[in-house]
Every structure is written in C-alpha cells, then in structure tokens.
Design a protein around this motif. Structure first.
Motif, PDB file in Angstrom:
ATOM      1  N   SER A 227       9.888  25.859  87.423  1.00 21.14           N
ATOM      2  CA  SER A 227      10.799  24.826  87.108  1.00 21.14           C
ATOM      3  C   SER A 227      11.379  24.900  86.875  1.00 21.14           C
ATOM      4  O   SER A 227      11.862  26.365  86.269  1.00 21.14           O
ATOM      5  CB  SER A 227      10.481  23.727  86.342  1.00 21.14           C
ATOM      6  OG  SER A 227       9.471  23.807  85.431  1.00 21.14           O
ATOM      7  N   VAL A 228      12.574  24.417  86.456  1.00 21.18           N
ATOM      8  CA  VAL A 228      13.795  24.850  86.028  1.00 21.18           C
ATOM      9  C   VAL A 228      13.925  25.098  84.214  1.00 21.18           C
ATOM     10  O   VAL A 228      13.881  26.028  83.624  1.00 21.18           O
ATOM     11  CB  VAL A 228      14.515  23.451  85.129  1.00 21.18           C
ATOM     12  CG1 VAL A 228      16.080  23.680  84.213  1.00 21.18           C
ATOM     13  CG2 VAL A 228      15.687  23.578  86.737  1.00 21.18           C
ATOM     14  N   ARG A 229      12.674  24.383  83.564  1.00 16.58           N
ATOM     15  CA  ARG A 229      12.117  24.712  82.460  1.00 16.58           C
ATOM     16  C   ARG A 229      11.073  25.686  81.407  1.00 16.58           C
ATOM     17  O   ARG A 229      11.738  26.449  80.834  1.00 16.58           O
ATOM     18  CB  ARG A 229      11.002  23.347  81.860  1.00 16.58           C
ATOM     19  CG  ARG A 229      10.792  23.562  80.499  1.00 16.58           C
ATOM     20  CD  ARG A 229       9.823  22.396  80.316  1.00 16.58           C
ATOM     21  NE  ARG A 229      10.198  20.939  80.385  1.00 16.58           N
ATOM     22  CZ  ARG A 229       9.979  19.679  80.263  1.00 16.58           C
ATOM     23  NH1 ARG A 229       8.303  19.870  80.198  1.00 16.58           N
ATOM     24  NH2 ARG A 229       9.926  18.627  81.052  1.00 16.58           N
ATOM     25  N   THR A 230      10.513  26.236  83.019  1.00 16.50           N
ATOM     26  CA  THR A 230       9.795  27.702  82.738  1.00 16.50           C
ATOM     27  C   THR A 230      10.977  28.570  83.171  1.00 16.50           C
ATOM     28  O   THR A 230      10.574  29.671  82.183  1.00 16.50           O
ATOM     29  CB  THR A 230       8.964  27.340  83.175  1.00 16.50           C
ATOM     30  OG1 THR A 230       9.074  27.639  85.125  1.00 16.50           O
ATOM     31  CG2 THR A 230       7.337  26.642  83.661  1.00 16.50           C
ATOM     32  N   VAL A 231      11.712  28.667  84.132  1.00 16.82           N
ATOM     33  CA  VAL A 231      12.713  29.409  84.721  1.00 16.82           C
ATOM     34  C   VAL A 231      13.712  29.400  83.240  1.00 16.82           C
ATOM     35  O   VAL A 231      13.598  30.599  82.539  1.00 16.82           O
ATOM     36  CB  VAL A 231      13.278  29.057  85.096  1.00 16.82           C
ATOM     37  CG1 VAL A 231      14.676  30.050  85.546  1.00 16.82           C
ATOM     38  CG2 VAL A 231      12.803  30.113  86.510  1.00 16.82           C
ATOM     39  N   LEU A 232      14.073  28.313  82.274  1.00 18.47           N
ATOM     40  CA  LEU A 232      14.997  28.861  81.206  1.00 18.47           C
ATOM     41  C   LEU A 232      13.953  29.602  80.116  1.00 18.47           C
ATOM     42  O   LEU A 232      14.468  30.723  79.309  1.00 18.47           O
ATOM     43  CB  LEU A 232      14.890  27.454  80.658  1.00 18.47           C
ATOM     44  CG  LEU A 232      16.228  26.712  81.518  1.00 18.47           C
ATOM     45  CD1 LEU A 232      16.594  25.606  80.653  1.00 18.47           C
ATOM     46  CD2 LEU A 232      18.088  28.152  81.417  1.00 18.47           C
ATOM     47  N   LEU A 233      12.535  28.833  80.289  1.00 15.46           N
ATOM     48  CA  LEU A 233      12.228  29.740  79.112  1.00 15.46           C
ATOM     49  C   LEU A 233      11.576  31.209  79.426  1.00 15.46           C
ATOM     50  O   LEU A 233      11.512  31.601  78.131  1.00 15.46           O
ATOM     51  CB  LEU A 233      10.764  29.002  78.785  1.00 15.46           C
ATOM     52  CG  LEU A 233       9.177  29.416  78.250  1.00 15.46           C
ATOM     53  CD1 LEU A 233       9.502  28.786  76.482  1.00 15.46           C
ATOM     54  CD2 LEU A 233       7.880  29.014  78.806  1.00 15.46           C
ATOM     55  N   TRP A 234      11.072  31.184  80.023  1.00 13.53           N
ATOM     56  CA  TRP A 234      11.032  32.865  80.349  1.00 13.53           C
ATOM     57  C   TRP A 234      12.542  33.708  80.121  1.00 13.53           C
ATOM     58  O   TRP A 234      11.937  35.132  80.253  1.00 13.53           O
ATOM     59  CB  TRP A 234      10.280  33.093  81.340  1.00 13.53           C
ATOM     60  CG  TRP A 234       8.704  32.466  81.821  1.00 13.53           C
ATOM     61  CD1 TRP A 234       8.457  31.753  81.780  1.00 13.53           C
ATOM     62  CD2 TRP A 234       7.821  33.738  80.850  1.00 13.53           C
ATOM     63  NE1 TRP A 234       6.814  31.699  81.161  1.00 13.53           N
ATOM     64  CE2 TRP A 234       6.731  32.327  80.475  1.00 13.53           C
ATOM     65  CE3 TRP A 234       7.846  34.525  79.682  1.00 13.53           C
ATOM     66  CZ2 TRP A 234       5.164  32.759  80.424  1.00 13.53           C
ATOM     67  CZ3 TRP A 234       6.170  34.602  79.208  1.00 13.53           C
ATOM     68  CH2 TRP A 234       5.196  33.960  78.660  1.00 13.53           C
TER      69      TRP A 234
END
Length: 153
Positions: A102-109
């Motif tokens: 998701s957008v959140r996991t892409v930003l996190l990684w």
C-alpha cells in the motif's frame, strides 16, 4: 562409532529446531480442505502477544482465540480474503506477517532509500560548490615581497 561422532549427533539432536505446532486437537476442523485453508491463513497471521510467531505456532491465549476465529469464519463460508480482511479490520495491518503493498508500506520501505539518495545528492552539490571557492585571502604587499625574497634565495 567414535566418541566425537556420537557427541556431535547428540548435540545436533538436542539443539535441532523442533517445530512446536500450537494447534490443539480440539481446534482442528473435521473437513480436511477447510483445515488446510485454516492452517494456511493461520501461518499468515502474527500472534499479537509473541509478535514474531504466527498464530499457528503460538501457545498464547490470543493466538488460540484467533485460530478459533479463523476456523469459525471459514466454516461460515467466508473466503480467505474475507477472513483476512475481517481480522485486519479488528487488529490492524500489523497482524499480517507479510504486510500488503500500500502507499503506507511503500513510504515505510522507500523513505530510507530516498533519504540516502537525498543525502548523497546534497553531498555532491556541496562538494562541487566548495571546489570553485578560493581557499584563502590574497597576500598583502608585504607578504608578497617576503615570499618573493624567500623564493629568490
């Protein structure tokens, strides 16, 4: 068999990882197909108490409750995705051992990579600006005369 070999075999057997499945016999579904689905889903869900084990491997009470919930939802006819969505809606994305993209996991990684790249670019820009700058001030006429005198000797 030599003593050293026996000792190595004994040490191997003592320290060999033993998979301790925490699923109790009273939790197992009668239908093997449904049980296989439940096991597959349980392997994807994190125990919120242990946090590094799946609910299939954990002996915690919460893990047992989640295993029963998974089996109940499967028995009621829910699809695998519906079961996962239901549990994620109650416990959040953290309950998944493999988070969804998701957008959140892409930003996190992706944030650490972007920060390293931004730092590298800023270092290059800073280094290029410094190469064109003079390193000191011009010599005064007295210093220039003294330097000429020292060089002529």
């Amino acid at each position: 068999m030599p003593l050293l070999s026996r000792l190595l075999v004994i040490l191997f057997l003592l320290f060999a990882p033993v998979q301790a499945f925490a699923v109790n016999p009273d939790e197992v579904l009668a239908d093997q197909v449904l049980e296989a689905r439940a096991r597959a889903l349980s392997a994807e869900l994190r125990c919120m108490v242990c946090q590094n084990q799946s609910i299939d491997d954990s002996n915690a009470e919460l893990a047992k409750d989640l295993r029963l919930l998974v089996r109940e939802r499967i028995s009621n006819g829910d699809s695998d995705e519906a079961v996962l969505n239901y549990i994620v809606s109650r416990y959040g994305e953290f309950v998944l051992l493999k988070p969804r993209l998701s957008v959140r996991t892409v930003l996190l990684w992706g944030a650490p990579v972007l920060l390293v790249l931004a730092g590298g670019v800023s270092l290059l820009v800073f280094a290029r600006k410094r190469t064109g700058l003079p390193t000191g001030s011009k010599l005064t006429p007295e210093e220039q005369a003294r330097l000429s005198e020292l060089l002529d000797k």
